[in-house]
Motif scaffolding. Structure first.
Motif, mmCIF file in Angstrom:
data_model
loop_
_atom_site.group_PDB
_atom_site.id
_atom_site.type_symbol
_atom_site.label_atom_id
_atom_site.label_comp_id
_atom_site.label_asym_id
_atom_site.label_seq_id
_atom_site.Cartn_x
_atom_site.Cartn_y
_atom_site.Cartn_z
ATOM 1 N N TRP A 168 0.919 -1.303 0.011
ATOM 2 C CA TRP A 168 0.154 0.111 0.149
ATOM 3 C C TRP A 168 0.917 1.634 0.116
ATOM 4 C CZ3 TRP A 168 -4.990 -0.563 -1.641
ATOM 5 C CH2 TRP A 168 -5.540 -1.574 -1.605
ATOM 6 N N VAL A 169 2.043 1.188 0.625
ATOM 7 C CA VAL A 169 2.495 2.258 0.714
ATOM 8 C C VAL A 169 3.082 2.928 -0.400
ATOM 9 C CG1 VAL A 169 4.634 2.804 1.668
ATOM 10 C CG2 VAL A 169 3.240 2.263 3.333
ATOM 11 N N PHE A 170 4.016 1.309 -1.265
ATOM 12 C CA PHE A 170 4.269 2.223 -3.021
ATOM 13 C C PHE A 170 3.352 2.028 -3.628
ATOM 14 C CE2 PHE A 170 8.260 0.283 -0.900
ATOM 15 C CZ PHE A 170 9.445 0.922 -0.677
ATOM 16 N N LEU A 171 2.029 1.758 -3.615
ATOM 17 C CA LEU A 171 1.537 2.223 -4.210
ATOM 18 C C LEU A 171 0.849 3.670 -4.287
ATOM 19 C CD1 LEU A 171 -1.011 1.262 -6.363
ATOM 20 C CD2 LEU A 171 -3.042 0.392 -4.576
ATOM 21 N N VAL A 172 0.428 3.855 -2.691
ATOM 22 C CA VAL A 172 -0.697 5.291 -2.856
ATOM 23 C C VAL A 172 0.800 6.058 -3.317
ATOM 24 C CG1 VAL A 172 1.172 6.084 -0.441
ATOM 25 C CG2 VAL A 172 -1.422 6.365 -1.657
ATOM 26 N N SER A 173 2.514 6.218 -3.049
ATOM 27 C CA SER A 173 3.392 6.815 -3.694
ATOM 28 C C SER A 173 3.754 6.574 -4.557
ATOM 29 C CB SER A 173 5.222 6.352 -3.064
ATOM 30 O OG SER A 173 4.777 5.754 -1.299
ATOM 31 N N THR A 174 3.471 5.743 -5.924
ATOM 32 C CA THR A 174 3.229 5.501 -7.560
ATOM 33 C C THR A 174 2.306 6.762 -7.668
ATOM 34 O OG1 THR A 174 4.049 3.304 -7.223
ATOM 35 C CG2 THR A 174 2.773 4.714 -9.590
ATOM 36 N N VAL A 175 1.730 6.635 -7.565
ATOM 37 C CA VAL A 175 -0.178 7.350 -7.989
ATOM 38 C C VAL A 175 0.348 9.896 -7.659
ATOM 39 C CG1 VAL A 175 -2.126 7.909 -7.367
ATOM 40 C CG2 VAL A 175 -1.933 5.624 -7.355
ATOM 41 N N ALA A 176 1.139 8.963 -6.636
ATOM 42 C CA ALA A 176 1.538 10.483 -5.766
ATOM 43 C C ALA A 176 2.425 11.646 -6.654
ATOM 44 C CB ALA A 176 1.842 10.259 -4.053
#
Length: 294
Positions: free
Chosen positions: A186-194
């Protein structure tokens, strides 16, 4: 006894992070911009963690905890690591490493202010021992600043370590409830989107992803994605399930020591008495920081 594996995990993570500092500098100098560097890490880590999660038992994450995990990810990875990348474009790894030794102090102070974690005499002594070890090595090899804008680079480094300290604190309780893979996917999913909307052009124009690319650049980026991102950010939440945030942060002082050892291996530096002494002091600080159980 879970504390020993936790210590080994955070030890491994900070050795990798220490190696990542000079490797990042090489990438930024030749192959990618800070934003191109960040988006590559985000996409690569997100893909790997989601792939691993397919072969693990499913964990249901509550909405509140998911928000904490994502917010922590944005602070501890996107903000902190973007500031790190920008800092290394303006200052040298020596300056960066020196300032980064203040991370345990920042974590202890932030923990005291944010969650009321008591600043014990033992903890303060442990932090001072760790700082002494890291600063001994760095100051003995001090060559003076050679960055393009050391003052700006140092300012960005301070902001980076503050956001990392806050990340360690706000994710401490959540880290005890979920596996590292669940948290990191979840950390890197939201990081990618951001990050992706702000770095798309950097990704398209990076020499690393053009016909000019060479194997050394690809291997350096591979190390950053697989080890300095996936392995490192897997180890930290695992360690935080069993260790206090201040204890985890103390291991940050290993990073400048590792950077120095890399320089020795590359014949860019020589082995002097201060380096093994510094290593002993940093490891001793982590031992002293551990609360004693009756």
């Amino acid at each position: 006894m879970k504390t020993l594996p936790a210590h080994m995990a955070v030890l491994m993570a900070n050795i990798i992070f220490g190696l990542g500092v000079p490797v990042t500098k090489l990438l930024l100098d030749k192959w990618v911009s800070p934003m191109g560097y960040m988006v590559t890490r985000c996409i690569g880590a997100a893909a790997i963690f989601w792939l691993i999660s397919l072969f693990m038992p499913k964990e249901k994450v509550s909405r509140h905890d998911l928000i904490v995990i994502m917010l922590g990810g944005l602070l501890g990875f996107v903000v902190s690591q973007t500031l790190t990348a920008w800092a290394l474009t303006y200052t040298t790894p020596v300056y960066f490493s020196l300032i980064a030794t203040l991370t345990p102090v920042a974590t202890m102070v932030c923990a005291s202010l944010m969650i009321g974690e008591k600043m014990t005499t033992r903890g303060i002594i442990a932090v001072l021992i760790g700082i002494a070890g890291a600063m001994l090595m760095v100051l003995m090899g001090w060559q003076g600043g050679r960055g393009t804008n050391d003052l700006l680079g140092i300012g960005l480094t301070i902001l980076s370590l503050l956001t990392w300290a806050v990340y360690l604190i706000i994710t401490r309780k959540v880290s005890t409830r979920y596996t590292a893979v669940t948290q990191m996917k979840w950390v890197f999913l939201v990081s990618t989107v951001a990050v992706l909307p702000f770095s798309w052009n950097d990704l398209l124009t990076a020499p690393l992803y053009s016909s000019a690319t060479q194997w050394d650049g690809l291997l350096e980026m591979g190390f950053i994605v697989i080890f300095a991102t996936v392995a490192g950010y897997f180890a930290i939440p695992f360690a935080m399930r069993y260790l206090e945030a201040t204890t985890v942060s103390i291991y940050t002082n290993l990073q400048p020591i590792v950077a120095s050892l890399v320089a020795i291996a590359l014949m860019q530096d020589v082995l002097t008495w201060d380096k093994p002494v510094a290593l002993i002091l940093v490891l001793l600080s982590a031992y002293v920081a551990q609360p004693r159980r009756s």
